[in-house]
Motif scaffolding. Structure first.
Motif, PDB file in Angstrom:
ATOM      1  N   ALA A  95       0.817  -1.219   0.000  1.00  0.00           N
ATOM      2  CA  ALA A  95       0.000   0.000   0.000  1.00  0.00           C
ATOM      3  C   ALA A  95       0.847   1.263   0.000  1.00  0.00           C
ATOM      4  CB  ALA A  95      -0.938   0.006   1.197  1.00  0.00           C
ATOM      5  N   VAL A  96       2.096   1.160   0.449  1.00  0.00           N
ATOM      6  CA  VAL A  96       3.054   2.252   0.278  1.00  0.00           C
ATOM      7  C   VAL A  96       4.194   1.724  -0.584  1.00  0.00           C
ATOM      8  CG1 VAL A  96       2.528   3.546   2.385  1.00  0.00           C
ATOM      9  CG2 VAL A  96       4.224   1.703   2.455  1.00  0.00           C
ATOM     10  N   GLY A  97       4.688   2.581  -1.457  1.00  0.00           N
ATOM     11  CA  GLY A  97       5.779   2.183  -2.329  1.00  0.00           C
ATOM     12  C   GLY A  97       7.037   2.966  -2.021  1.00  0.00           C
ATOM     13  N   PHE A  98       8.022   2.774  -2.867  1.00  0.00           N
ATOM     14  CA  PHE A  98       9.324   3.441  -2.720  1.00  0.00           C
ATOM     15  C   PHE A  98       9.511   4.329  -3.945  1.00  0.00           C
ATOM     16  CE2 PHE A  98      13.675   3.009  -0.766  1.00  0.00           C
ATOM     17  CZ  PHE A  98      14.336   3.860  -1.631  1.00  0.00           C
ATOM     18  N   GLY A  99       9.458   5.649  -3.725  1.00  0.00           N
ATOM     19  CA  GLY A  99       9.707   6.595  -4.803  1.00  0.00           C
ATOM     20  C   GLY A  99      11.193   6.815  -4.974  1.00  0.00           C
ATOM     21  N   GLY A 100      11.709   6.538  -6.170  1.00  0.00           N
ATOM     22  CA  GLY A 100      13.161   6.534  -6.382  1.00  0.00           C
ATOM     23  C   GLY A 100      13.729   7.801  -6.979  1.00  0.00           C
ATOM     24  N   MET A 101      13.178   8.959  -6.620  1.00  0.00           N
ATOM     25  CA  MET A 101      13.730  10.191  -7.165  1.00  0.00           C
ATOM     26  C   MET A 101      14.359  11.085  -6.101  1.00  0.00           C
ATOM     27  SD  MET A 101      10.323  12.486  -8.075  1.00  0.00           S
ATOM     28  CE  MET A 101      11.358  13.782  -8.742  1.00  0.00           C
ATOM     29  N   ARG A 102      14.510  10.556  -4.866  1.00  0.00           N
ATOM     30  CA  ARG A 102      15.056  11.387  -3.796  1.00  0.00           C
ATOM     31  C   ARG A 102      16.295  10.774  -3.126  1.00  0.00           C
ATOM     32  NH1 ARG A 102      11.709  15.585  -3.183  1.00  0.00           N
ATOM     33  NH2 ARG A 102       9.485  15.323  -3.643  1.00  0.00           N
ATOM     34  N   PHE A 103      16.997   9.904  -3.845  1.00  0.00           N
ATOM     35  CA  PHE A 103      18.258   9.410  -3.301  1.00  0.00           C
ATOM     36  C   PHE A 103      19.210  10.592  -3.094  1.00  0.00           C
ATOM     37  CE2 PHE A 103      16.860   5.568  -5.751  1.00  0.00           C
ATOM     38  CZ  PHE A 103      16.749   4.701  -4.669  1.00  0.00           C
ATOM     39  N   VAL A 104      20.042  10.498  -2.085  1.00  0.00           N
ATOM     40  CA  VAL A 104      20.953  11.595  -1.742  1.00  0.00           C
ATOM     41  C   VAL A 104      22.150  11.600  -2.688  1.00  0.00           C
ATOM     42  CG1 VAL A 104      22.434  12.561   0.062  1.00  0.00           C
ATOM     43  CG2 VAL A 104      20.215  11.538   0.668  1.00  0.00           C
ATOM     44  N   ALA A 105      22.369  12.729  -3.348  1.00  0.00           N
ATOM     45  CA  ALA A 105      23.421  12.820  -4.363  1.00  0.00           C
ATOM     46  C   ALA A 105      24.805  12.514  -3.803  1.00  0.00           C
ATOM     47  CB  ALA A 105      23.406  14.202  -5.011  1.00  0.00           C
ATOM     48  N   ASP A 106      25.095  13.014  -2.611  1.00  0.00           N
ATOM     49  CA  ASP A 106      26.413  12.764  -2.014  1.00  0.00           C
ATOM     50  C   ASP A 106      26.653  11.277  -1.813  1.00  0.00           C
ATOM     51  OD1 ASP A 106      27.003  15.434  -1.964  1.00  0.00           O
ATOM     52  OD2 ASP A 106      26.551  15.720   0.158  1.00  0.00           O
ATOM     53  N   ASP A 107      25.564  10.528  -1.578  1.00  0.00           N
ATOM     54  CA  ASP A 107      25.691   9.085  -1.373  1.00  0.00           C
ATOM     55  C   ASP A 107      25.949   8.362  -2.690  1.00  0.00           C
ATOM     56  OD1 ASP A 107      25.311   9.348   1.330  1.00  0.00           O
ATOM     57  OD2 ASP A 107      23.190   8.806   1.298  1.00  0.00           O
ATOM     58  N   TYR A 108      25.085   8.573  -3.694  1.00  0.00           N
ATOM     59  CA  TYR A 108      25.245   7.780  -4.919  1.00  0.00           C
ATOM     60  C   TYR A 108      26.457   8.214  -5.739  1.00  0.00           C
ATOM     61  CZ  TYR A 108      22.328  11.404  -7.314  1.00  0.00           C
ATOM     62  OH  TYR A 108      21.786  12.562  -7.802  1.00  0.00           O
TER      63      TYR A 108
END
Length: 371
Positions: free
Chosen positions: A15-28
């Protein structure tokens, strides 16, 4: 975790998903593993719907998801990705985009493939043209590369209803939250009636809801939930909504999303009418800063100016100081910029919420002396 039917597809999704547009830039930028571990953690905690798109996070989101999916069995999770008219205009181009996403995501096929970012009904019709995007997706589906054809929209409720009734898509992603519920409620209901799965993005109104607890505290109704969780629960409790899709960038946000599936309120027409009355007509016109209007021929920073005006909507004259701070401190722009508006109407044409942008720019220009 609560699981819901995704329209008539036969699939049950979290019922809740994972939106993949807010990963942290410093991390990736340092190590995509720092981000892909979040995807696996979310899956371990019961989330099975993962949404991404080519271009998200400096075009790294699909690669991050793909890194995570190496350690996950396809069939135990579902992935949603997209193709827009700026990426492909014909069937062949669409097939190439499908192939690219499959390779990046490390999956045998894509569960939900979307005609992306339909801002005007004419764009939808263009996607349906002979030899166009829809034809490419159908070919991909016949080849076993795509399971379900869907779309993402930024349209009014009656236009969403037209798409749902066409019967050409099995799922629709749309912006829906406590703020704009009246604006798109008709579309959500039409999708449910047509058996079309509904995924709602922007569930916290672009961050507006948690930033103004004095205005939206009633969503929590005196309970122990945080305002953000209460706002998510409002959506999760909708029978017509399959997936509520918050953007996730840390473990705490995973836990927040998962907790939103417990002890749900009852959301019926009476509740929605009471919510609409409580919010009032003005709050249904808050800018969520999606930035689709950022194509001003005069070069004005339209999204930044109009988003700052939200503070005036929320607080009236008492919010003028907040408008000034938002303009100068958060966005580093000036109300004087609004004086350059030529009233050409381009921004209003592009606005996904159909806001009176020219009027708001005029207000900022007229009050530039005190902003």
């Amino acid at each position: 975790m609560l699981y819901k039917d995704f329209g008539k597809t036969g699939k049950k999704v979290s019922a809740v998903g994972f939106g993949g547009m807010r990963f942290v830039a410093d991390d990736y930028k340092k190590d995509i593993g720092l981000c892909s571990r979040l995807v696996r953690e979310a899956h371990e905690k019961g989330i099975t719907f993962f949404d991404t798109g080519p271009g998200y996070c400096d075009d790294m989101s699909e690669a991050i998801m793909g890194d995570a999916f190496k350690g996950m069995r396809y069939g135990d999770f579902y992935v949603s990705t997209k193709c827009g008219l700026w990426q492909a205009t014909d069937a062949e181009g669409t097939l190439k985009m499908v192939e690219q996403s499959i390779k990046r995501l490390n999956v045998p096929r894509i569960t939900f493939y979307n005609m992306w970012c339909i801002r005007k009904f004419e764009e939808y019709e263009r996607m349906l043209s002979k030899g166009g995007m829809l034809d490419g997706m159908r070919r991909a589906k016949e080849a076993g590369m795509v399971e379900h054809i869907c779309c993402t929209v930024h349209l009014k409720g009656d236009e969403i209803e037209r798409i749902a009734k066409d019967g050409l898509v099995e799922g629709i992603i749309l912006g829906y939250n406590a703020i704009n519920s009246a604006y798109r409620r008709q579309g959500v209901k039409a999708c449910a009636d047509a058996g079309v799965g509904v995924v709602v993005m922007n569930p916290l109104g672009g961050g507006t809801i948690p930033k103004h607890p004095d205005k939206f505290a009633f969503l929590a109704d005196g309970g122990t939930d945080s305002l953000a969780v209460a706002a998510l629960k409002f959506l999760v409790a909708h029978d017509g909504i399959s997936v509520t899709l918050p953007g996730i960038s840390c473990s705490a946000e995973i836990d927040q999303a998962v907790s939103a599936t417990a002890d749900l309120p009852t959301v019926d027409e009476a509740y929605l009418k009471a919510l609409e009355d409580r919010l009032g007509a003005e709050l249904d016109t808050l800018c969520t800063c999606c930035a689709y209007c950022d194509e001003c021929p005069a070069g004005l920073p339209v999204p930044k100016l109009v988003e700052s005006y939200n503070e005036y909507i929320l607080s009236g004259e008492a919010g003028m100081g907040a408008v000034k701070e938002r303009l100068r401190v958060h966005w580093s722009v000036s109300a004087d910029d609004a004086k350059g508006c030529t009233e050409c109407g381009r921004c209003e044409e592009l606005c996904t919420q159909k806001l009176p942008i020219i009027e708001r720019l005029g207000f900022l220009a007229d009050n530039a002396g005190r902003l």
